[in-house]
Enzyme design. Structure first.
Site, short mmCIF file in Angstrom:
data_model
loop_
_atom_site.label_atom_id
_atom_site.label_comp_id
_atom_site.label_asym_id
_atom_site.label_seq_id
_atom_site.Cartn_x
_atom_site.Cartn_y
_atom_site.Cartn_z
CD GLU A 168 -3.07 -1.43 2.42
OE1 GLU A 168 -3.11 -0.79 3.31
OE2 GLU A 168 -3.84 -2.14 2.63
CG ASN A 209 -0.55 -6.98 -0.84
OD1 ASN A 209 -1.45 -7.60 -2.27
ND2 ASN A 209 -0.76 -6.90 -0.21
CG HIS A 245 -10.28 -5.74 0.44
ND1 HIS A 245 -10.27 -6.36 1.53
CD2 HIS A 245 -8.90 -4.90 0.67
CE1 HIS A 245 -9.01 -7.02 1.97
NE2 HIS A 245 -8.55 -6.35 1.72
CD GLU A 273 -4.92 -7.37 1.64
OE1 GLU A 273 -5.64 -6.73 2.28
OE2 GLU A 273 -3.74 -7.08 1.84
CG ASP A 275 -12.64 -8.86 1.76
OD1 ASP A 275 -12.67 -7.42 0.61
OD2 ASP A 275 -12.89 -8.35 2.97
O1 G2I Z 1 -7.66 -3.52 6.50
C1 G2I Z 1 -7.43 -4.73 5.52
C2 G2I Z 1 -6.32 -5.28 5.13
C3 G2I Z 1 -5.64 -4.09 4.05
N1 G2I Z 1 -4.70 -4.58 3.66
C4 G2I Z 1 -3.36 -4.84 4.07
C5 G2I Z 1 -4.19 -5.83 5.54
O2 G2I Z 1 -3.17 -6.28 6.37
C6 G2I Z 1 -5.03 -5.56 6.08
O3 G2I Z 1 -6.08 -6.48 7.17
C7 G2I Z 1 -6.23 -5.77 8.25
C8 G2I Z 1 -6.66 -6.93 9.27
O4 G2I Z 1 -7.66 -7.88 8.90
C9 G2I Z 1 -6.88 -6.17 10.06
O5 G2I Z 1 -7.16 -7.50 11.31
O6 G2I Z 1 -5.42 -5.19 9.04
C10 G2I Z 1 -5.15 -4.55 9.80
C11 G2I Z 1 -4.77 -3.22 10.41
O7 G2I Z 1 -4.76 -2.06 9.90
C12 G2I Z 1 -6.12 -5.57 11.21
O8 G2I Z 1 -6.49 -5.02 12.24
C13 G2I Z 1 -6.18 -4.72 13.12
C14 G2I Z 1 -6.72 -3.96 14.23
O9 G2I Z 1 -6.57 -2.12 14.13
C15 G2I Z 1 -6.08 -4.19 15.38
O10 G2I Z 1 -6.58 -3.09 17.06
C16 G2I Z 1 -6.23 -5.49 16.56
O11 G2I Z 1 -4.97 -5.24 17.57
O12 G2I Z 1 -5.52 -6.50 14.09
C17 G2I Z 1 -5.42 -6.81 15.13
C18 G2I Z 1 -4.83 -7.87 15.55
O13 G2I Z 1 -6.38 -8.55 15.79
#
Ligand code: G2I
Length: 374
Positions: A168, A209, A245, A273, A275
Protein backbone atom coordinates in the site's frame (compact mmCIF):
# COMPACT_ATOMS: atom_id res chain seq x y z
CA UNK A 1 18.90 -8.33 -18.65
CA UNK A 2 16.24 -9.18 -16.14
CA UNK A 3 16.34 -12.91 -16.73
CA UNK A 4 20.13 -12.88 -16.48
CA UNK A 5 19.95 -12.35 -12.73
CA UNK A 6 21.21 -15.52 -11.04
CA UNK A 7 18.63 -15.19 -8.27
CA UNK A 8 15.74 -15.09 -10.67
CA UNK A 9 17.03 -18.00 -12.73
CA UNK A 10 17.28 -19.93 -9.48
CA UNK A 11 13.64 -19.37 -8.70
CA UNK A 12 12.63 -20.55 -12.12
CA UNK A 13 14.65 -23.77 -11.97
CA UNK A 14 13.20 -24.70 -8.62
CA UNK A 15 9.71 -24.22 -9.96
CA UNK A 16 10.14 -26.28 -13.06
CA UNK A 17 11.49 -29.32 -11.29
CA UNK A 18 8.37 -30.28 -9.42
CA UNK A 19 5.38 -30.25 -11.74
CA UNK A 20 5.05 -33.98 -11.29
CA UNK A 21 4.00 -33.52 -7.68
CA UNK A 22 0.80 -31.78 -8.75
CA UNK A 23 -1.04 -34.92 -9.77
CA UNK A 24 -0.61 -36.66 -6.45
CA UNK A 25 -1.60 -33.49 -4.66
CA UNK A 26 -4.81 -33.28 -6.59
CA UNK A 27 -5.76 -36.82 -5.73
CA UNK A 28 -5.06 -36.22 -2.07
CA UNK A 29 -7.03 -32.99 -2.14
CA UNK A 30 -10.22 -34.62 -3.33
CA UNK A 31 -10.48 -34.15 -7.06
CA UNK A 32 -13.13 -36.47 -8.43
CA UNK A 33 -12.69 -37.44 -12.03
CA UNK A 34 -16.09 -37.68 -13.64
CA UNK A 35 -16.18 -40.88 -15.65
CA UNK A 36 -16.74 -40.54 -19.35
CA UNK A 37 -15.40 -37.00 -19.34
CA UNK A 38 -11.96 -35.54 -19.56
CA UNK A 39 -12.92 -32.75 -17.20
CA UNK A 40 -12.22 -33.13 -13.51
CA UNK A 41 -14.84 -31.67 -11.18
CA UNK A 42 -13.32 -30.86 -7.85
CA UNK A 43 -15.48 -30.42 -4.80
CA UNK A 44 -13.24 -28.10 -2.82
CA UNK A 45 -11.82 -24.68 -3.67
CA UNK A 46 -8.20 -25.74 -3.35
CA UNK A 47 -8.58 -28.84 -5.46
CA UNK A 48 -10.55 -26.94 -8.08
CA UNK A 49 -7.89 -24.24 -8.33
CA UNK A 50 -5.11 -26.81 -8.49
CA UNK A 51 -6.55 -28.26 -11.68
CA UNK A 52 -5.28 -25.24 -13.56
CA UNK A 53 -2.09 -24.97 -11.51
CA UNK A 54 -3.37 -22.33 -9.12
CA UNK A 55 -3.80 -22.10 -5.37
CA UNK A 56 -6.85 -21.03 -3.37
CA UNK A 57 -5.95 -19.55 -0.01
CA UNK A 58 -7.28 -17.77 3.05
CA UNK A 59 -5.92 -15.22 5.49
CA UNK A 60 -5.87 -16.80 8.93
CA UNK A 61 -5.11 -16.02 12.56
CA UNK A 62 -3.26 -18.56 14.70
CA UNK A 63 -5.56 -18.16 17.69
CA UNK A 64 -8.53 -19.51 15.73
CA UNK A 65 -6.85 -22.75 14.65
CA UNK A 66 -8.09 -24.45 17.81
CA UNK A 67 -11.71 -23.87 16.79
CA UNK A 68 -12.91 -27.08 15.16
CA UNK A 69 -15.10 -25.54 12.45
CA UNK A 70 -12.44 -22.98 11.58
CA UNK A 71 -9.70 -25.58 11.24
CA UNK A 72 -11.80 -28.12 9.37
CA UNK A 73 -13.08 -25.55 6.87
CA UNK A 74 -9.54 -24.32 6.31
CA UNK A 75 -8.09 -27.79 5.94
CA UNK A 76 -10.83 -29.06 3.66
CA UNK A 77 -11.29 -26.12 1.33
CA UNK A 78 -8.01 -24.22 1.08
CA UNK A 79 -4.50 -25.15 -0.01
CA UNK A 80 -2.73 -21.88 0.80
CA UNK A 81 -2.65 -19.52 3.75
CA UNK A 82 -1.44 -16.06 4.65
CA UNK A 83 -1.18 -14.51 8.10
CA UNK A 84 -3.85 -11.84 8.48
CA UNK A 85 -1.72 -10.01 11.06
CA UNK A 86 0.86 -12.36 12.56
CA UNK A 87 3.75 -11.59 10.20
CA UNK A 88 3.40 -7.80 10.21
CA UNK A 89 6.12 -5.55 11.59
CA UNK A 90 4.39 -4.85 14.92
CA UNK A 91 3.91 -8.57 15.50
CA UNK A 92 7.35 -9.76 14.43
CA UNK A 93 9.64 -7.03 15.79
CA UNK A 94 7.83 -5.35 18.68
CA UNK A 95 11.13 -4.01 20.00
CA UNK A 96 14.02 -3.11 17.75
CA UNK A 97 16.17 -6.15 17.04
CA UNK A 98 13.95 -8.47 19.12
CA UNK A 99 12.03 -10.74 16.82
CA UNK A 100 8.92 -12.65 17.75
CA UNK A 101 7.83 -15.36 15.38
CA UNK A 102 5.41 -17.42 17.45
CA UNK A 103 2.23 -16.49 15.57
CA UNK A 104 3.81 -16.77 12.14
CA UNK A 105 5.53 -20.02 13.04
CA UNK A 106 2.22 -21.52 14.15
CA UNK A 107 0.70 -20.64 10.80
CA UNK A 108 3.62 -22.06 8.83
CA UNK A 109 3.59 -25.26 10.90
CA UNK A 110 -0.12 -25.71 10.33
CA UNK A 111 0.25 -25.09 6.61
CA UNK A 112 3.10 -27.55 6.30
CA UNK A 113 1.21 -30.22 8.22
CA UNK A 114 -1.61 -29.83 5.69
CA UNK A 115 0.53 -29.51 2.57
CA UNK A 116 -0.51 -25.89 2.03
CA UNK A 117 1.65 -23.17 0.58
CA UNK A 118 2.21 -19.95 2.53
CA UNK A 119 2.08 -16.34 1.38
CA UNK A 120 4.02 -13.84 3.46
CA UNK A 121 2.28 -10.60 4.48
CA UNK A 122 3.83 -8.07 4.83
CA UNK A 123 7.42 -6.96 5.28
CA UNK A 124 7.00 -3.18 5.01
CA UNK A 125 3.82 -1.13 5.44
CA UNK A 126 3.05 2.33 6.75
CA UNK A 127 0.39 0.81 9.06
CA UNK A 128 0.84 -1.61 11.94
CA UNK A 129 4.38 -0.43 12.53
CA UNK A 130 5.59 -0.87 16.08
CA UNK A 131 5.86 2.37 18.02
CA UNK A 132 9.64 2.44 17.91
CA UNK A 133 9.65 2.60 14.10
CA UNK A 134 7.42 5.65 13.98
CA UNK A 135 10.03 7.74 15.74
CA UNK A 136 12.88 6.92 13.37
CA UNK A 137 14.21 9.30 10.75
CA UNK A 138 16.46 9.16 7.70
CA UNK A 139 19.15 6.51 7.68
CA UNK A 140 18.03 5.11 11.03
CA UNK A 141 14.69 4.20 9.47
CA UNK A 142 16.38 2.87 6.35
CA UNK A 143 18.64 0.58 8.39
CA UNK A 144 15.75 -0.52 10.59
CA UNK A 145 13.70 -1.41 7.50
CA UNK A 146 16.51 -3.45 5.96
CA UNK A 147 17.22 -5.19 9.26
CA UNK A 148 13.54 -6.01 9.67
CA UNK A 149 13.22 -7.45 6.17
CA UNK A 150 16.41 -9.44 6.64
CA UNK A 151 15.33 -10.79 10.02
CA UNK A 152 11.84 -11.87 8.98
CA UNK A 153 12.51 -13.06 5.44
CA UNK A 154 15.60 -15.01 6.58
CA UNK A 155 13.63 -16.68 9.34
CA UNK A 156 11.06 -17.96 6.85
CA UNK A 157 13.45 -18.46 3.93
CA UNK A 158 12.48 -21.43 1.80
CA UNK A 159 9.02 -21.67 3.32
CA UNK A 160 7.21 -18.79 1.65
CA UNK A 161 5.72 -18.98 -1.82
CA UNK A 162 5.45 -15.22 -2.22
CA UNK A 163 6.10 -12.24 0.03
CA UNK A 164 4.19 -8.99 0.02
CA UNK A 165 7.45 -7.09 0.33
CA UNK A 166 5.83 -3.66 0.28
CA UNK A 167 2.18 -2.97 1.01
CA UNK A 168 0.00 0.00 0.00
CA UNK A 169 2.65 2.53 -0.97
CA UNK A 170 0.62 4.40 -3.59
CA UNK A 171 -2.08 7.05 -3.42
CA UNK A 172 -5.24 6.85 -5.50
CA UNK A 173 -3.82 9.30 -8.05
CA UNK A 174 -0.86 7.04 -8.75
CA UNK A 175 1.68 9.05 -6.78
CA UNK A 176 3.64 7.70 -3.86
CA UNK A 177 1.84 7.66 -0.53
CA UNK A 178 3.36 10.28 1.74
CA UNK A 179 4.03 7.85 4.59
CA UNK A 180 6.86 8.07 7.08
CA UNK A 181 8.69 5.61 4.82
CA UNK A 182 8.39 7.84 1.77
CA UNK A 183 9.08 11.05 3.62
CA UNK A 184 12.10 9.79 5.52
CA UNK A 185 13.73 7.70 2.79
CA UNK A 186 12.56 9.19 -0.52
CA UNK A 187 11.68 7.30 -3.69
CA UNK A 188 14.38 4.64 -3.38
CA UNK A 189 12.91 2.84 -0.37
CA UNK A 190 10.69 0.42 -2.27
CA UNK A 191 13.56 -0.73 -4.45
CA UNK A 192 15.74 -1.10 -1.39
CA UNK A 193 13.09 -3.21 0.32
CA UNK A 194 12.86 -5.57 -2.66
CA UNK A 195 16.63 -5.95 -2.86
CA UNK A 196 16.81 -6.79 0.84
CA UNK A 197 14.01 -9.36 0.52
CA UNK A 198 15.71 -10.92 -2.49
CA UNK A 199 18.95 -11.28 -0.56
CA UNK A 200 17.20 -12.80 2.46
CA UNK A 201 14.99 -15.28 0.59
CA UNK A 202 16.01 -15.78 -3.04
CA UNK A 203 13.39 -18.50 -3.53
CA UNK A 204 10.30 -16.51 -2.58
CA UNK A 205 8.32 -14.67 -5.20
CA UNK A 206 8.49 -10.97 -4.36
CA UNK A 207 5.26 -8.97 -4.68
CA UNK A 208 4.11 -5.39 -4.46
CA UNK A 209 0.61 -5.47 -2.88
CA UNK A 210 -2.13 -2.82 -2.86
CA UNK A 211 -5.88 -2.15 -2.87
CA UNK A 212 -7.97 -0.36 -5.48
CA UNK A 213 -5.95 -1.99 -8.24
CA UNK A 214 -9.23 -3.46 -9.46
CA UNK A 215 -9.09 -2.03 -12.94
CA UNK A 216 -7.09 0.20 -15.22
CA UNK A 217 -7.00 3.40 -13.18
CA UNK A 218 -4.61 6.10 -12.00
CA UNK A 219 -3.39 4.05 -9.06
CA UNK A 220 -2.76 0.88 -11.06
CA UNK A 221 -1.07 3.06 -13.71
CA UNK A 222 1.33 4.27 -11.02
CA UNK A 223 2.11 0.75 -9.87
CA UNK A 224 2.47 -0.39 -13.47
CA UNK A 225 5.05 2.33 -14.10
CA UNK A 226 7.03 1.29 -11.03
CA UNK A 227 7.02 -2.38 -12.04
CA UNK A 228 8.03 -1.48 -15.58
CA UNK A 229 10.92 0.58 -14.22
CA UNK A 230 11.98 -2.21 -11.81
CA UNK A 231 11.99 -4.81 -14.57
CA UNK A 232 13.95 -2.55 -16.90
CA UNK A 233 16.61 -1.96 -14.25
CA UNK A 234 16.74 -5.52 -12.91
CA UNK A 235 15.25 -4.71 -9.51
CA UNK A 236 13.93 -8.06 -8.23
CA UNK A 237 10.14 -8.11 -8.44
CA UNK A 238 8.05 -11.12 -9.43
CA UNK A 239 4.44 -10.28 -8.78
CA UNK A 240 1.77 -7.72 -8.03
CA UNK A 241 -0.80 -8.44 -5.35
CA UNK A 242 -4.25 -7.20 -6.34
CA UNK A 243 -5.95 -7.07 -2.94
CA UNK A 244 -9.52 -6.92 -4.31
CA UNK A 245 -11.55 -5.62 -1.40
CA UNK A 246 -14.87 -5.11 -3.18
CA UNK A 247 -18.59 -4.71 -2.76
CA UNK A 248 -21.37 -6.28 -4.79
CA UNK A 249 -21.66 -2.97 -6.65
CA UNK A 250 -18.01 -2.75 -7.68
CA UNK A 251 -17.23 -1.93 -11.29
CA UNK A 252 -15.10 -4.73 -12.68
CA UNK A 253 -15.26 -3.69 -16.31
CA UNK A 254 -11.47 -3.46 -16.62
CA UNK A 255 -10.51 -5.90 -13.88
CA UNK A 256 -9.29 -8.65 -16.20
CA UNK A 257 -7.66 -6.16 -18.53
CA UNK A 258 -5.63 -4.86 -15.62
CA UNK A 259 -4.49 -8.35 -14.60
CA UNK A 260 -3.59 -9.03 -18.21
CA UNK A 261 -1.46 -5.92 -18.63
CA UNK A 262 0.67 -6.76 -15.60
CA UNK A 263 0.97 -10.33 -16.85
CA UNK A 264 2.04 -9.06 -20.26
CA UNK A 265 4.56 -6.76 -18.61
CA UNK A 266 6.30 -9.79 -17.14
CA UNK A 267 5.15 -10.29 -13.57
CA UNK A 268 2.72 -12.70 -11.97
CA UNK A 269 -0.46 -11.33 -10.47
CA UNK A 270 -2.11 -12.73 -7.36
CA UNK A 271 -5.55 -11.96 -5.95
CA UNK A 272 -4.35 -11.47 -2.42
CA UNK A 273 -7.14 -10.22 -0.13
CA UNK A 274 -10.41 -10.95 -1.87
CA UNK A 275 -13.64 -10.13 -0.08
CA UNK A 276 -16.92 -8.75 -1.43
CA UNK A 277 -19.42 -6.95 0.74
CA UNK A 278 -22.98 -8.01 -0.04
CA UNK A 279 -25.08 -11.12 -0.24
CA UNK A 280 -26.84 -13.56 -2.50
CA UNK A 281 -26.49 -13.56 -6.25
CA UNK A 282 -25.13 -10.01 -6.48
CA UNK A 283 -22.22 -10.93 -4.24
CA UNK A 284 -21.80 -14.26 -6.02
CA UNK A 285 -21.61 -12.55 -9.41
CA UNK A 286 -18.72 -10.36 -8.29
CA UNK A 287 -16.86 -13.35 -6.88
CA UNK A 288 -17.50 -15.21 -10.13
CA UNK A 289 -16.16 -12.35 -12.25
CA UNK A 290 -13.00 -12.07 -10.17
CA UNK A 291 -12.38 -15.82 -10.35
CA UNK A 292 -13.09 -16.01 -14.07
CA UNK A 293 -10.73 -13.10 -14.63
CA UNK A 294 -7.93 -14.78 -12.74
CA UNK A 295 -8.23 -18.11 -14.49
CA UNK A 296 -8.34 -16.35 -17.86
CA UNK A 297 -4.95 -14.73 -17.28
CA UNK A 298 -1.95 -17.02 -17.56
CA UNK A 299 0.10 -15.35 -14.88
CA UNK A 300 -2.70 -15.00 -12.34
CA UNK A 301 -1.30 -17.65 -10.06
CA UNK A 302 -3.87 -17.89 -7.29
CA UNK A 303 -6.59 -16.35 -5.17
CA UNK A 304 -6.64 -15.66 -1.44
CA UNK A 305 -9.79 -14.59 0.42
CA UNK A 306 -9.21 -12.24 3.36
CA UNK A 307 -10.48 -14.68 5.92
CA UNK A 308 -12.52 -17.88 5.98
CA UNK A 309 -15.76 -16.96 7.67
CA UNK A 310 -17.82 -13.80 8.12
CA UNK A 311 -17.56 -14.53 11.82
CA UNK A 312 -14.00 -13.21 11.94
CA UNK A 313 -13.85 -10.89 8.94
CA UNK A 314 -12.27 -7.45 9.46
CA UNK A 315 -15.49 -6.14 7.82
CA UNK A 316 -17.84 -8.77 9.19
CA UNK A 317 -20.89 -6.51 9.04
CA UNK A 318 -20.53 -6.60 5.24
CA UNK A 319 -20.68 -10.44 5.24
CA UNK A 320 -17.94 -10.46 2.60
CA UNK A 321 -16.57 -14.01 2.66
CA UNK A 322 -17.47 -17.38 1.14
CA UNK A 323 -18.58 -18.99 4.41
CA UNK A 324 -21.14 -17.37 6.69
CA UNK A 325 -20.70 -16.94 10.43
CA UNK A 326 -21.83 -20.54 10.93
CA UNK A 327 -19.36 -21.84 8.34
CA UNK A 328 -22.12 -22.55 5.84
CA UNK A 329 -21.22 -22.23 2.16
CA UNK A 330 -22.78 -19.19 0.53
CA UNK A 331 -23.97 -18.70 -3.03
CA UNK A 332 -20.66 -16.99 -3.67
CA UNK A 333 -18.86 -20.19 -2.74
CA UNK A 334 -20.66 -22.11 -5.46
CA UNK A 335 -19.91 -19.39 -7.99
CA UNK A 336 -16.18 -19.53 -7.22
CA UNK A 337 -16.08 -23.32 -7.29
CA UNK A 338 -17.87 -23.41 -10.63
CA UNK A 339 -15.55 -20.84 -12.13
CA UNK A 340 -12.47 -22.72 -10.94
CA UNK A 341 -13.82 -26.01 -12.26
CA UNK A 342 -14.72 -24.42 -15.57
CA UNK A 343 -11.05 -23.52 -16.00
CA UNK A 344 -10.25 -27.15 -15.29
CA UNK A 345 -6.91 -28.54 -16.27
CA UNK A 346 -7.52 -28.14 -19.94
CA UNK A 347 -7.82 -24.38 -20.13
CA UNK A 348 -4.26 -24.12 -21.38
CA UNK A 349 -3.76 -20.71 -19.87
CA UNK A 350 -1.32 -22.07 -17.37
CA UNK A 351 0.09 -24.87 -19.49
CA UNK A 352 1.80 -22.55 -21.93
CA UNK A 353 3.51 -20.73 -19.08
CA UNK A 354 6.67 -22.42 -17.92
CA UNK A 355 6.78 -20.32 -14.76
CA UNK A 356 3.40 -21.48 -13.52
CA UNK A 357 2.59 -20.75 -9.91
CA UNK A 358 1.75 -24.30 -9.03
CA UNK A 359 5.31 -25.20 -9.71
CA UNK A 360 6.41 -22.66 -7.17
CA UNK A 361 3.87 -23.91 -4.75
CA UNK A 362 4.91 -27.48 -5.14
CA UNK A 363 8.55 -26.47 -5.03
CA UNK A 364 7.99 -25.21 -1.55
CA UNK A 365 6.64 -28.60 -0.64
CA UNK A 366 9.52 -30.39 -2.24
CA UNK A 367 12.37 -28.32 -0.89
CA UNK A 368 10.89 -28.04 2.59
CA UNK A 369 10.22 -31.39 4.26
CA UNK A 370 6.50 -31.60 4.90
CA UNK A 371 5.33 -34.20 7.40
CA UNK A 372 2.92 -36.62 5.85
CA UNK A 373 3.47 -35.41 2.31
CA UNK A 374 5.32 -37.88 0.09
O1 G2I B 1 -7.61 -3.53 6.34
C1 G2I B 1 -7.77 -4.71 5.61
C2 G2I B 1 -6.47 -5.17 5.02
C3 G2I B 1 -6.02 -4.18 3.96
N1 G2I B 1 -4.79 -4.61 3.31
C4 G2I B 1 -3.70 -4.96 4.20
C5 G2I B 1 -4.14 -5.92 5.28
O2 G2I B 1 -3.10 -6.19 6.16
C6 G2I B 1 -5.35 -5.38 6.02
O3 G2I B 1 -5.68 -6.33 7.03
C7 G2I B 1 -6.22 -5.80 8.22
C8 G2I B 1 -6.60 -6.96 9.11
O4 G2I B 1 -7.60 -7.71 8.48
C9 G2I B 1 -7.13 -6.44 10.44
O5 G2I B 1 -7.32 -7.52 11.36
O6 G2I B 1 -5.27 -4.98 8.83
C10 G2I B 1 -5.81 -4.37 10.00
C11 G2I B 1 -4.81 -3.37 10.54
O7 G2I B 1 -4.72 -2.27 9.73
C12 G2I B 1 -6.15 -5.43 11.04
O8 G2I B 1 -6.77 -4.83 12.15
C13 G2I B 1 -6.06 -4.92 13.34
C14 G2I B 1 -6.68 -3.98 14.34
O9 G2I B 1 -6.60 -2.66 13.82
C15 G2I B 1 -5.97 -4.07 15.64
O10 G2I B 1 -6.62 -3.27 16.59
C16 G2I B 1 -5.87 -5.51 16.11
O11 G2I B 1 -5.07 -5.59 17.26
O12 G2I B 1 -6.07 -6.25 13.86
C17 G2I B 1 -5.30 -6.38 15.01
C18 G2I B 1 -5.21 -7.85 15.41
O13 G2I B 1 -6.50 -8.35 15.62
Amino acid sequence: MISSSPMRRGRRLVRLSVAVVVTGGLAAAGVVMSTGSATAQADTLGAAAAQSGRYFGAAIAPNFLGEADYASTLNTEFNSVVAENAMKWDATEPNQGQFSFSGGDAIVAHAQSQGMSVRGHTLVWHAQQPGWVQGLTGDSLRQAMVDHITGVASHYAGQIYSWDVVNEAFEEDGSRRQSNLQQQMGDGWIEEAFRAADAADPDARLCYNDYNLDGVNAKSDGVYAMVEDFLARGVPIDCVGIQTHLSQDSDLSTYQENLQRFSDLGVDVEITELDVGGSGSAQADVYRTVTESCVAVARCTGITTWGITDKYSWRGQDTPLLFDANYQKKEAYTAVLEALNAAGGASGERDDQPDAAAYDQMARRESVPVPGLV
